[in-house]
Design a protein around this motif. Structure first.
Motif, PDB file in Angstrom:
ATOM      1  N   ARG A  89      43.491 -14.273  -3.261  1.00  0.00           N
ATOM      2  CA  ARG A  89      43.426 -15.494  -2.464  1.00  0.00           C
ATOM      3  C   ARG A  89      42.532 -16.511  -3.162  1.00  0.00           C
ATOM      4  O   ARG A  89      41.432 -16.205  -3.596  1.00  0.00           O
ATOM      5  CB  ARG A  89      42.904 -15.188  -1.067  1.00  0.00           C
ATOM      6  CG  ARG A  89      42.715 -16.444  -0.217  1.00  0.00           C
ATOM      7  CD  ARG A  89      42.310 -16.102   1.199  1.00  0.00           C
ATOM      8  NE  ARG A  89      43.366 -15.382   1.896  1.00  0.00           N
ATOM      9  CZ  ARG A  89      43.265 -15.027   3.176  1.00  0.00           C
ATOM     10  NH1 ARG A  89      42.188 -15.318   3.869  1.00  0.00           N
ATOM     11  NH2 ARG A  89      44.243 -14.374   3.740  1.00  0.00           N
ATOM     12  N   ARG A 126      53.757 -12.573   6.195  1.00  0.00           N
ATOM     13  CA  ARG A 126      52.886 -12.146   7.292  1.00  0.00           C
ATOM     14  C   ARG A 126      53.670 -12.003   8.591  1.00  0.00           C
ATOM     15  O   ARG A 126      53.430 -11.082   9.380  1.00  0.00           O
ATOM     16  CB  ARG A 126      51.743 -13.142   7.456  1.00  0.00           C
ATOM     17  CG  ARG A 126      50.728 -13.085   6.313  1.00  0.00           C
ATOM     18  CD  ARG A 126      49.771 -14.239   6.351  1.00  0.00           C
ATOM     19  NE  ARG A 126      48.791 -14.144   5.253  1.00  0.00           N
ATOM     20  CZ  ARG A 126      48.063 -15.163   4.818  1.00  0.00           C
ATOM     21  NH1 ARG A 126      48.191 -16.360   5.395  1.00  0.00           N
ATOM     22  NH2 ARG A 126      47.222 -15.006   3.829  1.00  0.00           N
ATOM     23  N   GLU A 165      45.995 -10.529  -0.901  1.00  0.00           N
ATOM     24  CA  GLU A 165      44.703 -10.892  -0.348  1.00  0.00           C
ATOM     25  C   GLU A 165      43.616 -10.895  -1.416  1.00  0.00           C
ATOM     26  O   GLU A 165      42.687 -11.697  -1.375  1.00  0.00           O
ATOM     27  CB  GLU A 165      44.308  -9.906   0.769  1.00  0.00           C
ATOM     28  CG  GLU A 165      45.132 -10.045   2.038  1.00  0.00           C
ATOM     29  CD  GLU A 165      44.903 -11.373   2.745  1.00  0.00           C
ATOM     30  OE1 GLU A 165      43.812 -11.944   2.567  1.00  0.00           O
ATOM     31  OE2 GLU A 165      45.804 -11.832   3.445  1.00  0.00           O
TER      32      GLU A 165
END
Length: 738
Positions: free
Chosen positions: A729, A688, A726
Motif C-alpha cells: 500500500r 475487496r 496490503e
C-alpha cells in the motif's frame, strides 16, 4: 339391416350412412338417411354406429397414407401397428358379434330371435373412445390432407413423448393402447440406437429422425457428429445422451483409425473379439423392458460405455496421449512455460513497431494504399507465432521437447471466429455453468482481436471439445494481457534516459539557469508518474503471481493427479463375463467421458477462481490495462520530445513548437496517470467487494462431482491476493493509491 351395419363397421360404404367431414371427427358425422320404420331412439343408435363406421373407414385410409409416405420410421411403425393389431381387434370384435347373432347367443339375441339394435350398439360402446383416440394419434403424426409439408408431420420423438403422456389419461383402454404403441415406437427407436451404439453408424433408415446427425451424410468416414436435442426423447437423460454420442463416435473412429483389439495390460488369452463385444453390448439393449425405463437405459448405456473403454478406448485413446494434450494446454495456454509468453509478447511488439514504421513511410508516399494496408491480417499473426516457435526451439536446441513439437503442430494464432465446434463427450452435460464475462482481453496484444487456438485431432476430440479450447483461449488472453502490462511497465525502469537527465553527463556549471530549472521541473512532474507506475507494477506483479503461480498451478496439479490416478474397479466386465474370464480387481484409466466430465468441472472452477466470470472486476481490469498502455505511450512520446528539445537547445535552435509539444504531452501524460490511479483503486475496491461476497459456500464454485467423482482444488481465496496488496500500500497526498 344388421348385415348392413356389420359391413359398415368393417369399413365398407353403406347406404344406411352418409359420409361426414371427419376433419372434426367424430363430432362431424352426419345423422344418416331417414330410414323408414325406425323410432327416434333407434335413429339415434344408428347415428352412433354411423359415426364409428365412418371413423373406422377414414382412420384406415389415413393410416395407409402414413405407413407408406411418412418420413419417420417410428411413425410408420406405429401406424402399421394400429392397422395390423388394433384395427384387427376391432374387426375381430365385429366377427365376434356376428358369430353371437348367428349362434343366437342370448347376450345379443332376445326372445323370438329378435336382435335388439341397442344390444348390437352396446357391444361396440367401448370402441368409440378408443377409435377417437386412434384418430387423434394419427392426426398428430400427420394432419389430414397434408401429405408433402414437413410442418404437418410429427417426428418420431414427439410421437414417443405423446404416447407416454397419453398413458396417464385415466381411461384403462386408452392407457393399454398407449402402452402397446409405446412399445412399438420405442422398439423402432432402439433399432436406430443399436445401429449407432453397436457399430458407430447412423441408422440406414430413418436417420433424419435420430437425434445424432452427421455433418457430411454422404461420407460418414470423414464426418463429424452433432446432437439435435429436439429429437431426443424425454426418457433419455442428458448424461445418457452424451454417453450414447461418445460410444458411437468412438466406434466410428475405431473404423477410421484402426485399433488394437487387445486391451492395454491384457494377456493373450484375455483378448476379446469384436463380435463377442458387440454381442455382449446387444444383450444389454435387448434386456431393456418396454416401455423403456430411464434408469434402466442409463445403466445399460453406462455398462456399454465402461466395457468399450476397457476393451477399445484405452488403446484408441491411451493415457499418454491425453497427458500430452493436457501438458500442452498447461504450458502454453496457462503460461506455465513463461518464456513462451515473454517471447510471444516481444515478437508482437517488434512486429507492431516495424509495421508502424513501414506504414508511416507508406502513408507519406501513397496515403490511399497506406490506409488500405492498415488492417492486420492472419498471415502476420501466423508469422508472429512461427517466429516465437523458432526462438523457443533455439533456446532448447540440445533438448528434445515432445510437448513443444505437439504445440507447433496444433496451436494456432489468429483472429477468433465463430464456428460450430466438433462435438465430443465434452459437448454433453456441464456440471457447472461456464459463463465467462463478456469483457475481452484478446485485443491488447495487437490492435485487432487475436487469440491462441488449438486444432484438436481425433481421437482427442472424444476428450475435449472446441468450446473448451475457446475457454482456454479466453484464459490465455486474460493472463497474457496481465503479463504484457507488467513487462511493459517494468521496461520503463530500464530506460536510462527516462531516469537520468541527458545533461547529467555534462558539466552542471555550464548549464544555464533555464536548463537547470527545466530539469528540476521535469523531475518533480515525473515523481507522480513514477509513483503510479510503481503502484501499477506492484499490483500487476502480485496479481499475475497469484493467478498463475497459485490458482492455475495448484488447480492444475490437483486435476492432473486425479487424471493420473489409476481407477481400481471390481465391477465385472460384461465382455469378460461372456468369455468366461475371471474378473479380478484391476487398475485401469478412467473412460474418456469420465475424464471429460472431470475436466469440465475443473475448467469451471478454474475460471471462477481466476475471477473471469465477474463482469465488474473484468471491466475495471480491462480499463486499467488500456490506460496503462496509454500511459506508456504518452511517457515514451514525452521522452522523445524532451530529447529533441535538449538537442535543439544544444544547437541553439530552440523552437516554440517543441516546447508546445512537450507541454501538451505532459498534460496528456498527467491525465493518463490520473486514469490509472483511478483504475487501480477501482480494481482493489472490487477485489475487496468480492472478498466480502465470496464467503462460506460462495468462496468456491459450487460443483457436483456427478459421475466423474472429481472434486476441484479448494484454496487460494481472494483474501490471499488482498493480503499481498496490503504490504504494498502506498500513500500519496493522504489517500491510498492502491
Amino acid at each position: 339391416m344388421l348385415h348392413e351395419i356389420l359391413l359398415a363397421l368393417s369399413g365398407h360404404p353403406s347406404p344406411l350412412f352418409e359420409d361426414g367431414d371427419l376433419q372434426q371427427a367424430p363430432k362431424g358425422i352426419s345423422s344418416g338417411r331417414q330410414v323408414p320404420l325406425l323410432s327416434p331412439s333407434e335413429r339415434s343408435l344408428l347415428r352412433s354406429i354411423g359415426e364409428l363406421s365412418e371413423l373406422h373407414r377414414k382412420l384406415r385410409d389415413h393410416i395407409e397414407r402414413i405407413a407408406s409416405s411418412h418420413d419417420s420410421t417410428i411413425c410408420r411403425a406405429v401406424a402399421t401397428a394400429i392397422q395390423q393389431a388394433h384395427l384387427a381387434r376391432f374387426q375381430d370384435k365385429i366377427l365376434e358379434v356376428e358369430g353371437k347373432i348367428l349362434t343366437k347367443d342370448p347376450s345379443v339375441v332376445g326372445a323370438y330371435d329378435i336382435v335388439p339394435l341397442a344390444g348390437v350398439v352396446g357391444e361396440f360402446e367401448d370402441w368409440h373412445r378408443r377409435m377417437s383416440w386412434y384418430w387423434e394419434t394419427t392426426c398428430f403424426m400427420q394432419r389430414v390432407g397434408m401429405n408433402s409439408s414437413n410442418s404437418s408431420r410429427s417426428t418420431g420423438t414427439a410421437l414417443i413423448d405423446r404416447l407416454r403422456s397419453e398413458q396417464q389419461t385415466g381411461f384403462p383402454d386408452v392407457e393399454h393402447a398407449a402402452i402397446e404403441l409405446s412399445r412399438v415406437a420405442e422398439t423402432a427407436w432402439l433399432r436406430q440406437l443399436a445401429s449407432w451404439v453397436l457399430y458407430g453408424k447412423l441408422p440406414a433408415f430413418g436417420a433424419n429422425d435420430f437425434y445424432i446427425k452427421s455433418s457430411n451424410i454422404e461420407a460418414q468416414e470423414s464426418a463429424s457428429f452433432v446432437k439435435d436435442k429436439s429429437l431426443l426423447p424425454k426418457f433419455v437423460s442428458a448424461s445418457t445422451a452424451s454417453s450414447i454420442l461418445l460410444i458411437g463416435k468412438s466406434l466410428n473412429q475405431v473404423r477410421r483409425y484402426g485399433r488394437q483389439t487387445k486391451p492395454l495390460g491384457a494377456t493373450a488369452d484375455q483378448t476379446i473379439s469384436e463380435a463377442d463385444l458387440t454381442s455382449a453390448h446387444l444383450q444389454q439393449l435387448t434386456a431393456l423392458s418396454l416401455p423403456i425405463v430411464s434408469a434402466q437405459l442409463s445403466r445399460a448405456i453406462s455398462t456399454i460405455r465402461l466395457s468399450l473403454s476397457r476393451n477399445v478406448l484405452q488403446s484408441l485413446l491411451p493415457m499418454q496421449m491425453i497427458l500430452e494434450l493436457l501438458s500442452c494446454l498447461k504450458q502454453f495456454f496457462l503460461l506455465e512455460r513463461g518464456e513462451f509468453a515473454v517471447t510471444l509478447i516481444g515478437e508482437s511488439d517488434n512486429r507492431l513497431h516495424a509495421r508502424q514504421q513501414s506504414m508511416g513511410r507508406l502513408l507519406q508516399q501513397d496515403p490511399v494504399k497506406g490506409l488500405q494496408g492498415l488492417s492486420l491480417k492472419d498471415a502476420e499473426f501466423h508469422q508472429t507465432l512461427s517466429q516465437t516457435w523458432k526462438t523457443l526451439a533455439a533456446q532448447d536446441e540440445d533438448v528434445e521437447d515432445d510437448i513443444l513439437d505437439f504445440a507447433q503442430r496444433h496451436i494456432t494464432f489468429s483472429a477468433p471466429v465463430d464456428y460450430n465446434s466438433r462435438p465430443s463427450t465434452s459437448d454433453s452435460v456441464y456440471g457447472a455453468t461456464l459463463s465467462l464475462s463478456y469483457v475481452a482481453f484478446n485485443d491488447l496484444l495487437f490492435p485487432k482481436a487475436v487469440s491462441l487456438g488449438l486444432d484438436v485431432p481425433p481421437p482427442l476430440d472424444l476428450f475435449i471439445s472446441q468450446k473448451e479450447i475457446e475457454i482456454y483461449a479466453s484464459v490465455n488472453a486474460y493472463l497474457l494481457s496481465l503479463k504484457r502490462a507488467h513487462l511493459r511497465l517494468s521496461d520503463l525502469w530500464r530506460r536510462t534516459a527516462a531516469r537520468r537527465d541527458s545533461s547529467a553527463a555534462r558539466n552542471i556549471s555550464l548549464l544555464s539557469t533555464d536548463a537547470r530549472e527545466r530539469t528540476r521541473e521535469r523531475r518533480v512532474a515525473m515523481r507522480k508518474v513514477w509513483a503510479t507506475c510503481s503502484a501499477a507494477t506492484f499490483l500487476l506483479s502480485e496479481t499475475t503471481a497469484y493467478l498463475e503461480g497459485e490458482i492455475a498451478r495448484e488447480s492444475w496439479s490437483h486435476f492432473e493427479d486425479w487424471v493420473k490416478e489409476p481407477l481400481l474397479s471390481d465391477e465385472p466386465d460384461i465382455s469378460q463375463t461372456m468369455s468366461s474370464i475371471s474378473t479380478t480387481p484391476a487398475a485401469s484409466q478412467r473412460d474418456p467421458e469420465t475424464l471429460a466430465s472431470g475436466h469440465r468441472t475443473f475448467l469451471a472452477s478454474l475460471t471462477y477462481a481466476l475471477l473471469l466470470n465477474d463482469v465488474p472486476y473484468t471491466k475495471q481490469l480491462r480499463s486499467l490495462l488500456g490506460n496503462v498502455d496509454s500511459l506508456i505511450a504518452f511517457f515514451n512520446r514525452l521522452l522523445e520530445a524532451q530529447q529533441k528539445l535538449d538537442l535543439e537547445q544544444d544547437a541553439s535552435g530552440e523552437t516554440g513548437y517543441t516546447l508546445e509539444e512537450e507541454q501538451r504531452l505532459s498534460l496528456e501524460l498527467d491525465r493518463a496517470r490520473k486514469k490509472v490511479d483511478s483504475d487501480l483503486k477501482s480494481v482493489v475496491n472490487r477485489l475487496r467487494q468480492l472478498d466480502r461476497e465470496r464467503t462460506g459456500s460462495g468462496r468456491y464454485l459450487h460443483t457436483s462431482p456427478g459421475d466423474s467423482g472429481f472434486e476441484p482444488w479448494k484454496g487460494g481465496g481472494v483474501d490471499r491476493l488482498l493480503m499481498k496488496l496490503e504490504f504494498g500500500r502506498m500513500v500519496e497526498g493522504g489517500f491510498d493509491i492502491v
